[in-house]
Write a protein that holds these residues in place. Sequence first.
Motif, PDB file in Angstrom:
ATOM      1  N   LEU B  89       0.880  -1.176   0.000  1.00 35.74           N
ATOM      2  CA  LEU B  89       0.000   0.000   0.000  1.00 35.74           C
ATOM      3  C   LEU B  89       0.913   1.220   0.000  1.00 35.74           C
ATOM      4  O   LEU B  89       1.990   1.197   0.595  1.00 35.74           O
ATOM      5  N   PHE B  90       0.500   2.284  -0.682  1.00 34.87           N
ATOM      6  CA  PHE B  90       1.342   3.484  -0.730  1.00 34.87           C
ATOM      7  C   PHE B  90       1.423   4.091   0.671  1.00 34.87           C
ATOM      8  O   PHE B  90       0.392   4.405   1.263  1.00 34.87           O
ATOM      9  N   PRO B  91       2.638   4.256   1.199  1.00 39.75           N
ATOM     10  CA  PRO B  91       2.773   4.612   2.621  1.00 39.75           C
ATOM     11  C   PRO B  91       2.292   6.025   2.947  1.00 39.75           C
ATOM     12  O   PRO B  91       1.987   6.309   4.093  1.00 39.75           O
ATOM     13  N   HIS B  92       2.229   6.917   1.918  1.00 35.46           N
ATOM     14  CA  HIS B  92       1.866   8.300   2.229  1.00 35.46           C
ATOM     15  C   HIS B  92       0.372   8.536   2.134  1.00 35.46           C
ATOM     16  O   HIS B  92      -0.102   9.608   2.476  1.00 35.46           O
ATOM     17  N   LEU B  93      -0.393   7.543   1.644  1.00 35.27           N
ATOM     18  CA  LEU B  93      -1.837   7.712   1.477  1.00 35.27           C
ATOM     19  C   LEU B  93      -2.579   6.915   2.540  1.00 35.27           C
ATOM     20  O   LEU B  93      -2.109   5.867   2.982  1.00 35.27           O
ATOM     21  N   SER B  94      -3.772   7.396   2.921  1.00 33.98           N
ATOM     22  CA  SER B  94      -4.601   6.644   3.846  1.00 33.98           C
ATOM     23  C   SER B  94      -5.105   5.394   3.127  1.00 33.98           C
ATOM     24  O   SER B  94      -4.965   5.259   1.916  1.00 33.98           O
ATOM     25  N   ALA B 100      -8.742   4.711  -3.661  1.00 33.42           N
ATOM     26  CA  ALA B 100      -9.148   5.736  -4.631  1.00 33.42           C
ATOM     27  C   ALA B 100      -8.105   5.888  -5.730  1.00 33.42           C
ATOM     28  O   ALA B 100      -8.445   6.178  -6.882  1.00 33.42           O
ATOM     29  N   PHE B 101      -6.832   5.679  -5.382  1.00 36.66           N
ATOM     30  CA  PHE B 101      -5.771   5.742  -6.397  1.00 36.66           C
ATOM     31  C   PHE B 101      -6.030   4.692  -7.470  1.00 36.66           C
ATOM     32  O   PHE B 101      -5.830   4.925  -8.654  1.00 36.66           O
ATOM     33  N   ASP B 131      -9.782   6.365   6.758  1.00 39.95           N
ATOM     34  CA  ASP B 131      -8.750   7.354   7.037  1.00 39.95           C
ATOM     35  C   ASP B 131      -7.541   6.789   7.778  1.00 39.95           C
ATOM     36  O   ASP B 131      -6.665   7.541   8.209  1.00 39.95           O
ATOM     37  N   ARG B 132      -7.491   5.478   7.928  1.00 43.52           N
ATOM     38  CA  ARG B 132      -6.399   4.887   8.705  1.00 43.52           C
ATOM     39  C   ARG B 132      -5.079   4.909   7.939  1.00 43.52           C
ATOM     40  O   ARG B 132      -5.041   4.874   6.714  1.00 43.52           O
ATOM     41  N   ASP B 133      -3.976   4.967   8.709  1.00 43.75           N
ATOM     42  CA  ASP B 133      -2.627   4.826   8.171  1.00 43.75           C
ATOM     43  C   ASP B 133      -2.439   3.355   7.790  1.00 43.75           C
ATOM     44  O   ASP B 133      -2.626   2.482   8.626  1.00 43.75           O
ATOM     45  N   ALA B 135       0.039   1.617   7.592  1.00 47.63           N
ATOM     46  CA  ALA B 135       1.042   0.932   8.417  1.00 47.63           C
ATOM     47  C   ALA B 135       0.436   0.369   9.693  1.00 47.63           C
ATOM     48  O   ALA B 135       1.058  -0.450  10.366  1.00 47.63           O
ATOM     49  N   THR B 136      -0.795   0.816  10.056  1.00 46.96           N
ATOM     50  CA  THR B 136      -1.383   0.336  11.307  1.00 46.96           C
ATOM     51  C   THR B 136      -2.325  -0.852  11.085  1.00 46.96           C
ATOM     52  O   THR B 136      -2.923  -1.344  12.035  1.00 46.96           O
ATOM     53  N   ARG B 149      -7.792  -2.555  -3.921  1.00 45.33           N
ATOM     54  CA  ARG B 149      -7.201  -1.475  -4.718  1.00 45.33           C
ATOM     55  C   ARG B 149      -6.983  -1.947  -6.148  1.00 45.33           C
ATOM     56  O   ARG B 149      -7.285  -1.233  -7.102  1.00 45.33           O
TER      57      ARG B 149
END
Lengths: 578, 216
Positions: B89-94, B100-101, B131-133, B135-136, B149
């Motif tokens: 998963l892209f680390p900078h996006l929720s 959505a990407f 809205d979660r990160d 990484a969590t 995705r």
Amino acid sequence: MGQALHPVRATLTDGWALRAAVLVTVALGLVLPIAAGFWQTARAAAGVMPAIGFDALSLDPLRALVTAPGFGTALRLTVVTGLGATLLSVAVAVGACAVLHNRMGARAGGRLLTPFLAAPHAAMAIGLAFLLAPSGWIARALAPLVGFDRPPLWITVNDPFGLALIAGLMVKEIPFLLLVILSALSQLPVRQHLAAGRSLGYGRGIVWIKIILPQVWPLIRLPVMVVLAFSLSVVDMALILGPSNPPTLSVLLLRLFTAPDIGQMLPASAGALLQAVLVGLSFLLLLGGERLCRRIGRWWVRRGGRGHSAEPGLWALTVLAALLFGLGALAMLSLVVWSFAWRWTWPDLLPGSWSLRAWMSPGNGWAKALWNTVLLAAATTALSLALAIAWLEGEDRARRGRAGWAEALIYLPLLVPQIGFLFGLNVLFLTIGLTGGTLAVIWAQALFVFPYVMIALSDPWRALDPRLSRAAASLGAGPWRRLVAVKLPALLTPILTAAAIGVAVSVAQYLPTLFMGAGRVATLTTEAVTLSSSSDRRVTGVYATLQAALPFAAYALALLVPAVLHRNRRALLAGDPS
Amino acid sequence: MSLDLSTLSVAPKAGEPLFPPLTLSVAPGQVATVMGPSGIGKSTLLDAIGGHLAHGFACTGSVQLNGRDLGPLPAEARRVGLLFQDALLFPHLSVGDNLAFGLSRRVRGRAARRAAVETALDRAGLSGLHDRDPATLSGGQRARAALMRTLLAEPQALLLDEPFSKLDVALRADIRAFTLDHIQSRAIPALMVTHDAEDARAMQGPVIDLTALSPR
């Protein structure tokens, strides 16, 4: 047989235009000017400079240079300070790494080094001059112990042996070498090798020297050469801390170049070439020394000494490193204290009364210099960052790594002495009618900013998991969307760090600003260097403080912005974008 | 509607082919599995089909998807989805923005796009995690988010690069079934590479052993 696919054609065209644009920019903006500058300098050195009426080949410039008063001493001083500062810096950095590595986390180490890397050479030199001078903190602290009742008659700054210059260079170069050694170590299985060596009975420090250092050296050879070239040709630090009469070669040349008698430009050009030859010879010496060390090292390793007796020596180097770091920190502090000082009688450790007076008149100069400096830093950093990103993205699109010649190209401006081509370039610009101005300075500074930005960004860029980009492509994202929406945001932290380094390098530039600006573009650095020989430490303190504050602010932003933007993105805050 | 490989082979520049020519047709809703020890070029095979080959590799033969020749197309135009063993998963996006990407451009309008993402999250058991990160998330949640995705981009085929090998045993069966379910309901062909025989069996499709194709 099925019909052939066309991946070969596809990889040739992928990013072709981007790579061609980068190549042309680098060739025209970087290689060509350096070559042209050297050519012009060489012509002048051989007596050909039609603009001022010399057009016959002759050895007169060289003869004039060699017979110039103080030339022999200047040459000796340059060799002693340049080689001495480099050798000592490497020894201290290696010794400190051997002792401290694994005792200190990489992140903590990086944070400790940052302020010393950020401080411009000139500001550091001025601070050291404040600190070491007979009226500085060191003498004041000693006064009650030794019983001085007035400032001692020490020649601790501008000493004829260049010791202050060597110390100043070491304060700046040791942190740089520590940084490159730390980053090289992160690519090696250090922990396992240390464990293996120690289980064979070797002391911890000696394993480092016998096993780790030989693996680290190839990775730090180029940065050491950068330090060597810089130390041999430094101008601003040598003006502030170095011997003044006779000075080092680079300062002597600067005096000749700016002498009222324009005929002096010819011997000055000969000297600039000599400076380049000197740097080339010292590179050969370094490579020869490397071979010799390899031989001796092999013999030494085969002897199998467990080297417990070497530990105290390594500790001594570490203590020396700590002392130099302390000296650097005090130097920075003394800049700030002086800028706010009013009455400061000897031997008080702090001023008796404080004042904002030196800061209160920005209109007298520092506001304009600050504005120029910020403008130049922003422009050169943006330019360099854009070119670096275009270069790296071009490599990605071509799906290939970097060729050896391209790597050498990046280092080129850092390996040749600035004075060798900047002067010739200045003459060239004047003859084709491009007079010194802000644009010329931006470009000349970018020559030195771009390599550092590129070096800082390359490793993190390649460390980004390439599958992120593939995942984006498989979702239908084209190359530009992959760059803008995936790579750049994921690389925000290293990009901002590279930008901060760019700002620090730009702010520190002295010679390019002076030469290409034809003395008309006043920055904090050019003003601080000029003021450093004046008697008013308060005003000098203001300029030097501002000069050091700009890179600090840039580094602080580079830490803060990602911390705020990525406060909910654990993978990016950990500094490992994968 | 199928993924057709015809005498496909990949070779490093001026080198021997990594594996013998591969001919294979994968039907919609079917998952074919390619097996072989590590180093034989399973991932490179997927790179060739997806358009991600590194410089210095050339492939021969052809890849057709629903009759389209994929050879001359860049990766982003092939409409071939890709799943890795790490969810990536892209680390900078929720989590929601990652989906959505991927979501196809054909879904227009902010509200409609948000609704499509939320529906996908619901279907993957990730309700409320928009809205979660990333990484969590847990390993299983990440794997499901990555599949969603990929599917939101409306791929016409799916490539799976050892997608279950990093999941623990309890989750594996669950995620395998979830993935197979979606491939079957979308009726798209899928190609998986793995060295795990259990994964291959669970996908119920044809299994090709790269080492056993023919002598090199």
